[in-house]
Design a protein around this motif. Structure first.
Motif, PDB file in Angstrom:
ATOM      1  N   LEU A 108     -25.669  17.133 -24.624  1.00 52.10           N
ATOM      2  CA  LEU A 108     -25.423  18.188 -25.616  1.00 52.10           C
ATOM      3  C   LEU A 108     -26.376  19.362 -25.407  1.00 52.10           C
TER       4      LEU A 108
ATOM      5  N   ALA B  31     -25.471  22.729 -27.017  1.00 55.67           N
ATOM      6  CA  ALA B  31     -25.604  22.727 -28.472  1.00 55.67           C
ATOM      7  C   ALA B  31     -27.070  22.762 -28.881  1.00 55.67           C
ATOM      8  N   HIS B  32     -27.904  21.995 -28.200  1.00 56.00           N
ATOM      9  CA  HIS B  32     -29.321  21.983 -28.559  1.00 56.00           C
ATOM     10  C   HIS B  32     -29.987  23.321 -28.244  1.00 56.00           C
TER      11      HIS B  32
ATOM     12  N   THR C  33     -23.675  17.486 -34.578  1.00 55.96           N
ATOM     13  CA  THR C  33     -24.028  16.678 -33.406  1.00 55.96           C
ATOM     14  C   THR C  33     -24.734  15.371 -33.751  1.00 55.96           C
TER      15      THR C  33
ATOM     16  N   ALA D 197     -18.404  17.144 -32.769  1.00 54.68           N
ATOM     17  CA  ALA D 197     -19.415  18.018 -32.172  1.00 54.68           C
ATOM     18  C   ALA D 197     -18.811  19.148 -31.357  1.00 54.68           C
TER      19      ALA D 197
ATOM     20  N   CYS E 223     -19.526  22.970 -31.303  1.00 59.07           N
ATOM     21  CA  CYS E 223     -20.872  23.402 -30.869  1.00 59.07           C
ATOM     22  C   CYS E 223     -21.054  23.313 -29.362  1.00 59.07           C
TER      23      CYS E 223
END
Length: 307
Positions: free
Chosen positions: A219, A222-223, A245, A297, A300
């Protein structure tokens, strides 16, 4: 060196169907980390199945990472070992490939004894001149599970320790206590404390002064977006990404690298999800649940939309 901050995902180790390390797939994952907006990468760590890699495999992959990154992002080399001489050798190997720091786990055999911990890290630093150390404080049995005050005391006793990756629970409280204890040290404190634990507590850690997070890779976009939102004081957007997430990260907590690799496969970033690490395997029900959580999720995930 510029202070390290932001999102530093730990890269997984991909394998071919015949259980060889897959260097070509590894390069694709490195490129994903770069394009995701990550601030750096870490390799090898527990999320890399480091305990299953031979010394030769590990050395080749570290060298491949440095060569393929070619300075596009800073990288931190994992260099944990019970023997400080071996730990230093792995740190030097990373430095030769371009690593800016070495992440070293507080050794469990040194226990909670601050003097023994200081002696260990001082020996590593002496054998690798110029080394910047990130002390990884992990729960037992893998790590020593030092108290926050002990972490700060070890860092104060070894000038090469400039960063901490804190993974013992409760992570947020421990970030607060490490920073408070380190501020009273002889050099005025550490350069930063980063959260781990798969970014499952990232907002609490950031609110308490953490300067970044080190999750797994799946991810990363997204992070990175969450970090940018937090840095811009957009708490609502950071919370939105975290909320979307977190359920997937909770499933990953159980299946670890197998869940990471399956998400990467569904995003078209990995073909083979084979893993060497011990631990539970995903069955049909788990795979169906993982699909549902990926869908949650998905808004994102700005790159490589999951299939």
């Amino acid at each position: 060196m510029t202070k390290l901050a932001g999102v530093f995902p730990v890269l997984p180790t991909p394998f071919t169907p015949d259980d060889a390390v897959d260097a070509a797939a590894f390069r694709r994952l490195i490129d994903f980390a770069v394009e995701s907006g990550a601030d750096g990468v870490v390799y090898p760590g527990m999320a890399s199945e480091v305990e299953t890699l031979s010394a030769a495999e590990r050395g080749r992959m570290v060298a491949a990472l440095g060569a393929h990154l070619a300075g596009r992002l800073p990288f931190i080399v994992g260099a944990s070992h019970a023997d400080p001489a071996e730990s230093a050798a792995r740190a030097r190997e990373g430095m030769a490939a371009g690593a800016v720091a070495a992440m070293i786990m507080a050794p469990p055999q040194a226990g909670q004894d601050v003097e023994r911990q200081v002696a260990f890290f001082a020996a590593v630093a002496a054998a690798a001149p110029g080394l910047v150390i990130m002390l990884q404080n992990a729960p037992a049995p893998n790590g020593a599970a030092l108290s926050p005050e002990a972490v700060a005391a070890v860092a104060a006793g070894v000038p090469a320790i400039r960063y901490v990756k804190e993974e013992t629970l409760p992570c947020g409280q421990h970030v607060t206590r490490i920073l408070a204890a380190a501020r009273g040290g002889p050099d005025g404190g550490l350069d930063g404390v980063m959260g781990g634990a798969g970014a499952r507590f990232v907002l609490d850690e950031l609110a308490r002064g953490a300067n970044g997070t080190m999750p797994a890779l799946e991810l990363a976009d997204a992070h990175a977006a969450l970090w940018r939102a937090w840095s811009a004081a957009d708490r609502a957007e950071a919370r939105r990404i975290y909320t979307a997430t977190l359920p997937l990260l909770l499933l990953q907590m159980t299946f670890r690298v197998r869940a990471t690799k399956e998400v990467l496969r569904r995003r078209g970033l990995l073909e083979n999800t084979a893993a060497r690490a011990a631990g539970p395997k995903l069955d049909e029900g788990d795979l169906a649940e993982l699909g549902a959580l990926i869908a949650t999720a998905a808004p994102c995930l700005t790159l490589h939309p999951p299939a």
